[in-house]
Structures are given as C-alpha cells and as structure tokens.
Design a protein around this motif. Structure first.
Motif, PDB file in Angstrom:
ATOM      1  N   VAL A   1     -14.481  12.003  -3.907  1.00 33.71           N
ATOM      2  CA  VAL A   1     -13.142  12.363  -3.450  1.00 33.71           C
ATOM      3  C   VAL A   1     -12.122  11.498  -4.193  1.00 33.71           C
ATOM      4  O   VAL A   1     -12.208  10.269  -4.180  1.00 33.71           O
ATOM      5  CB  VAL A   1     -13.000  12.152  -1.928  1.00 33.71           C
TER       6      VAL A   1
ATOM      7  N   THR B   1      -7.749  11.247  -5.723  1.00 39.70           N
ATOM      8  CA  THR B   1      -6.364  11.636  -5.444  1.00 39.70           C
ATOM      9  C   THR B   1      -5.650  11.952  -6.749  1.00 39.70           C
ATOM     10  O   THR B   1      -5.669  11.141  -7.690  1.00 39.70           O
ATOM     11  CB  THR B   1      -5.617  10.517  -4.706  1.00 39.70           C
ATOM     12  N   ALA B   2      -5.049  13.139  -6.828  1.00 34.03           N
ATOM     13  CA  ALA B   2      -4.330  13.563  -8.032  1.00 34.03           C
ATOM     14  C   ALA B   2      -2.945  12.924  -8.090  1.00 34.03           C
ATOM     15  O   ALA B   2      -2.494  12.255  -7.145  1.00 34.03           O
ATOM     16  CB  ALA B   2      -4.216  15.090  -8.048  1.00 34.03           C
TER      17      ALA B   2
ATOM     18  N   LYS C   1      -2.303  14.855  -3.811  1.00 34.32           N
ATOM     19  CA  LYS C   1      -3.253  15.728  -3.121  1.00 34.32           C
ATOM     20  C   LYS C   1      -4.665  15.338  -3.523  1.00 34.32           C
ATOM     21  O   LYS C   1      -4.922  14.959  -4.666  1.00 34.32           O
ATOM     22  CB  LYS C   1      -2.986  17.193  -3.466  1.00 34.32           C
ATOM     23  N   ARG C   2      -5.573  15.461  -2.582  1.00 40.72           N
ATOM     24  CA  ARG C   2      -6.952  15.057  -2.853  1.00 40.72           C
ATOM     25  C   ARG C   2      -7.763  16.212  -3.460  1.00 40.72           C
ATOM     26  O   ARG C   2      -7.496  17.386  -3.172  1.00 40.72           O
ATOM     27  CB  ARG C   2      -7.615  14.561  -1.571  1.00 40.72           C
ATOM     28  N   TYR C   3      -8.708  15.826  -4.287  1.00 39.99           N
ATOM     29  CA  TYR C   3      -9.632  16.797  -4.869  1.00 39.99           C
ATOM     30  C   TYR C   3     -11.016  16.171  -4.907  1.00 39.99           C
ATOM     31  O   TYR C   3     -11.177  14.957  -4.688  1.00 39.99           O
ATOM     32  CB  TYR C   3      -9.177  17.232  -6.262  1.00 39.99           C
TER      33      TYR C   3
ATOM     34  N   MET D   1     -14.150  20.446 -10.899  1.00 43.03           N
ATOM     35  CA  MET D   1     -13.139  19.894  -9.996  1.00 43.03           C
ATOM     36  C   MET D   1     -12.760  20.911  -8.924  1.00 43.03           C
ATOM     37  O   MET D   1     -12.485  22.072  -9.225  1.00 43.03           O
ATOM     38  CB  MET D   1     -11.885  19.484 -10.780  1.00 43.03           C
ATOM     39  N   TYR D   2     -12.746  20.450  -7.687  1.00 48.19           N
ATOM     40  CA  TYR D   2     -12.354  21.280  -6.543  1.00 48.19           C
ATOM     41  C   TYR D   2     -10.996  20.776  -6.079  1.00 48.19           C
ATOM     42  O   TYR D   2     -10.876  19.748  -5.411  1.00 48.19           O
ATOM     43  CB  TYR D   2     -13.401  21.153  -5.434  1.00 48.19           C
ATOM     44  N   TRP D   3      -9.941  21.498  -6.455  1.00 49.65           N
ATOM     45  CA  TRP D   3      -8.577  21.023  -6.247  1.00 49.65           C
ATOM     46  C   TRP D   3      -8.099  21.285  -4.817  1.00 49.65           C
ATOM     47  O   TRP D   3      -8.563  22.192  -4.140  1.00 49.65           O
ATOM     48  CB  TRP D   3      -7.629  21.677  -7.256  1.00 49.65           C
ATOM     49  N   ASP D   4      -7.127  20.460  -4.403  1.00 47.13           N
ATOM     50  CA  ASP D   4      -6.482  20.616  -3.088  1.00 47.13           C
ATOM     51  C   ASP D   4      -7.512  20.693  -1.968  1.00 47.13           C
ATOM     52  O   ASP D   4      -7.497  21.593  -1.119  1.00 47.13           O
ATOM     53  CB  ASP D   4      -5.589  21.865  -3.067  1.00 47.13           C
ATOM     54  N   ALA D   5      -8.417  19.735  -1.952  1.00 45.73           N
ATOM     55  CA  ALA D   5      -9.493  19.732  -0.961  1.00 45.73           C
ATOM     56  C   ALA D   5      -8.952  19.351   0.419  1.00 45.73           C
ATOM     57  O   ALA D   5      -8.211  18.373   0.572  1.00 45.73           O
ATOM     58  CB  ALA D   5     -10.582  18.746  -1.373  1.00 45.73           C
TER      59      ALA D   5
ATOM     60  N   ASP E   1     -13.140  20.589   3.774  1.00 43.64           N
ATOM     61  CA  ASP E   1     -13.865  20.683   2.505  1.00 43.64           C
ATOM     62  C   ASP E   1     -14.607  19.375   2.218  1.00 43.64           C
ATOM     63  O   ASP E   1     -15.781  19.372   1.828  1.00 43.64           O
ATOM     64  CB  ASP E   1     -12.911  20.983   1.353  1.00 43.64           C
TER      65      ASP E   1
END
Length: 327
Positions: free
Chosen positions: A25, A27-28, A32-34, A49-53, A57
């Motif tokens: 996990v 932070t962008a 926002k976390r991804y 990459m799984y964006w806006d987790a 999630d």
C-alpha cells in the motif's frame, strides 16, 4: 483459461487467476492510496498498480490470496506490467489455493534432499561435517522450501536449496580442475553460506524480510548460529577449523559494501564468492530471457546494474537441440 501469466504479449487482454505475491500500500502525489501488486503463477511474476484503492480494497487484496484478474499487458520503463481493469476474489469452486500458483525449483524436493545428503559424505573434516549436518537438520523444513531471495535470483519455492546445489555442482568442477583446493571446506561453506535466509526471509509464498533479516542479515545470523552450534556440539569456536568455516561464510559477498564484514582471504573463500556470483547472475539472466522473444532485449535487471540482455535465435535453437528425447 489455461493461459499462464507470462504467455501474454504486450497489448494482450489478460483474464486469469493469479496469486498476489506482494501487495504494498502506497500513497500517490495526490495523497490517494494505491496498491503495488506483484502477481504470480507457475510461469513467473509481473507487477501492476491498483489506483485509488479503498479501505475495503486494501483489506480484501492482501498478499497470499488468489484473485481473478482482468487487465492488459503493457510495458513501463522496459519492464512488463499489467494495467488492471478488474480484480475480484474467487467464487465458490474457482481456484483459491495459493500453492497452485507459486513458481517452483526445477528439481523435486526429494531429489534436492538426496543430493545434499550425498555431498555430506564428501565433507571429511569431522568439525565441518558435524556443524553442517547440525545446522542443516535444524533448518531442514525451511531450507528445502524457501527461496534464495525476495527478488533478483532463485526467487521461487525451493530456490534456496536449488541455488546451493548449483554452487555445489560448480564447486565439484572447480575441485576437479584444481586438486589443491580444499574440497571439504568449500562444500561445507557452500551448503551453509545462505542458510541464514531461513531466518532472514518470512516464507516461500509472500516472501518478505523479517525484522531479524532487516536488522541483522543472513550472513551474521548464520555466523551466530555457527558459534551456538559449537557450544551444543562441544567444539572449540576458536579452533582453526571453525574460524576458517566462519570466514568462508562471512566473506561470501566479497565486498564490504555488499554486506560482507570481511573480504575473502583464503582461496576457498574467493572461490565460493565467485561461484555464488556466477550462479546468481546466470539464473537472473536466464529467468528474464525465458520471457524474451528472439531478437528482443530483456527487461532491465536491477541486480545486473539495470542492464538489458539480448535474446538471440541461437539460444532457443540450442535449447531444443540439447533436450533429451522423451522415452
């Protein structure tokens, strides 16, 4: 649905069950976390990459779980990755056993156990033999299951024992070529040199560094266990035999900046370092080239100074020519 992860080409749509080998996990820049995933099946591994987790999630998609993945294979900075479209947990009756998706050593566990046991008989020095047997027996359950590293080389189930066996086979060739090399010392140190990774690493499926691994490291860990083993076996830790074996292990990374507290100062220690480097490099390059088309360059390999390696047509042809016919 029989496709394997590494069989997809750039631009292909992916729909497959895979293991979440890692799920970090982060932070962008937009706060926002991804989740940075490493997906794996028996063919290899690939990131995505799984964006806006969301919190759900993060809680759902944890390392060690099997998921159904839909996405597209892409390439970023010469490395393959997956653009994720959809991710979900398996439904009832769908694949969910992580053990079905891990990459494994190209030898059976029983074969590796037998080969290590045979080499034990070649360690004719009583002190080295007793210490090696004692420590291998202590860590046997993990030694034959653990990877040799989290990434870079032999990062698969059974990789630690397979890496050790590869070095032992190379060591036999060196000893045949150079009869003055102390073979029992080299063989004992080859077996023990990475044994501390059974403490440094967490497990063979969702491999991470343990607290001891991060703060102490596998070289110091196994050196400490050698001293403790001397006490248990009533051996003198200050004897020349013990000091030589400890030096072999402490020096096997070769350079101080690579984690060795001392540089090799006996011939056998220099040989062990060279063989360790050789096997790790060959495995890292081969693993990458296995997923590289002829006429193309591999992804950049961090452990090889970010170099890319060229896959030429002759390599694949040579592999076919040297395969033994099936009975």
């Amino acid at each position: 649905m029989d496709e394997k992860l590494m069989s997809y080409q750039v631009g292909d749509k992916i729909e497959i069950f895979v293991l979440l080998k890692a799920a970090e996990v982060r932070t962008a820049k937009n706060n926002k976390r991804y989740i940075a995933f490493t997906f794996e099946d028996s063919s290899g591994e690939m990131g995505g990459m799984y964006w806006d987790a969301s919190e759900q999630d993060i809680e759902t998609f944890k390392a060690g779980k099997v998921v159904h993945l839909i996405g597209k294979r892409e390439e970023y900075q010469s490395k393959p990755q997956i653009k994720i479209s959809q991710l979900r947990t398996p439904n009832v009756g769908e694949p969910s056993d992580p053990g079905q998706f891990v990459t494994r050593a190209p030898m059976k566990k029983s074969e590796m156990v037998d080969e290590i046991n045979q080499v034990m008989f070649e360690i004719t020095n009583p002190t080295w033999n007793r210490l090696t047997r004692f420590l291998i027996n202590k860590h046997q359950a993990d030694f034959f299951d653990f990877p040799a590293a989290k990434t870079n080389h032999h990062a698969f189930e059974g990789g630690l024992a397979f890496h050790t066996i590869s070095i032992l086979r190379l060591a036999h060739s060196v000893c045949n070529q150079y009869p003055n090399v102390n073979a029992p010392l080299l063989y004992a140190a080859a077996i023990l040199h990475d044994l501390g990774k059974t403490v440094e690493l967490s497990d063979p499926i969702t491999t991470q560094y343990t607290v001891a691994g991060n703060l102490i490291g596998h070289i110091s860990l196994i050196d400490g266990e050698l001293v403790e083993a001397c006490q248990t076996l009533k051996l003198d830790p200050s004897s020349e035999d013990v000091i030589l074996l400890r030096h072999m292990i402490l020096a096997h990374h070769g350079l101080l900046e690579y984690g060795s507290p001392v540089r090799p100062q006996v011939l056998e220690a220099e040989i062990l370092h060279d063989l360790d480097e050789l096997d790790a490099s060959i495995m890292a390059i081969q693993t990458s080239l296995d997923h590289t088309e002829p006429g193309e360059f591999s992804e950049r390999l961090f452990g090889m100074d970010n170099r890319r390696f060229f896959e030429f047509e002759g390599t694949k042809n040579h592999e076919q020519d040297t395969k033994k016919p099936e009975n």
